[in-house]
Motif scaffolding. Sequence first.
Motif: not given
Length: 189
Positions: A99-120
Amino acid sequence: MKTVLHSYLQDTRALLLAKLDGLSEYDRRRPLVPSGTNLLGLVKHLIGIEQVYLGTSVGRPPEKPLPWNEDGSVWDGADMWALPSESTEYLTGLYAEACAHSDRSIAELELDAPAEVPHWPEDGRRTTFGALLVRVVDETAHHAGHADIVRELIDGQGGKDADMLDQAGWTEYYQQIQRAAETFRPGRG
């Protein structure tokens, strides 16, 4: 919008963890429905959800991979129940780290930042951080609802509106619903 989603996520994480309070190690682990759903397994599952969707998928993998991801047993359901060697403290500690790691991502990334889910599937892996944040809020709320029901099956402790009625009121409410359902019982009428 990001702030609102983050707030919902933080509140729901806390609700989920509160379902462990006051229970024995046995009650935290025991399955109470045919699917095997159990409280500690829900926490364990959400560790991976946080790590993959709000970490790995946005180029921010955790420092230590989860043992059940590393050995592939996650695909056999190993993330849905706690091994005897996995204490409540161990799993809730991993959840706090995720959760702390996720919270840092939430603080540092914009909602439109690109993402790629490896298992999809390869042709559908690309998405945005915002889409994944919504997914994690949804997953956490979904499993917190499961935790409400499992906890109620263990000791009768209901969800956040459980204090709306006293025991007599809840009994009458239950009976009212049962009477309404009885009108549709097969073979009746």
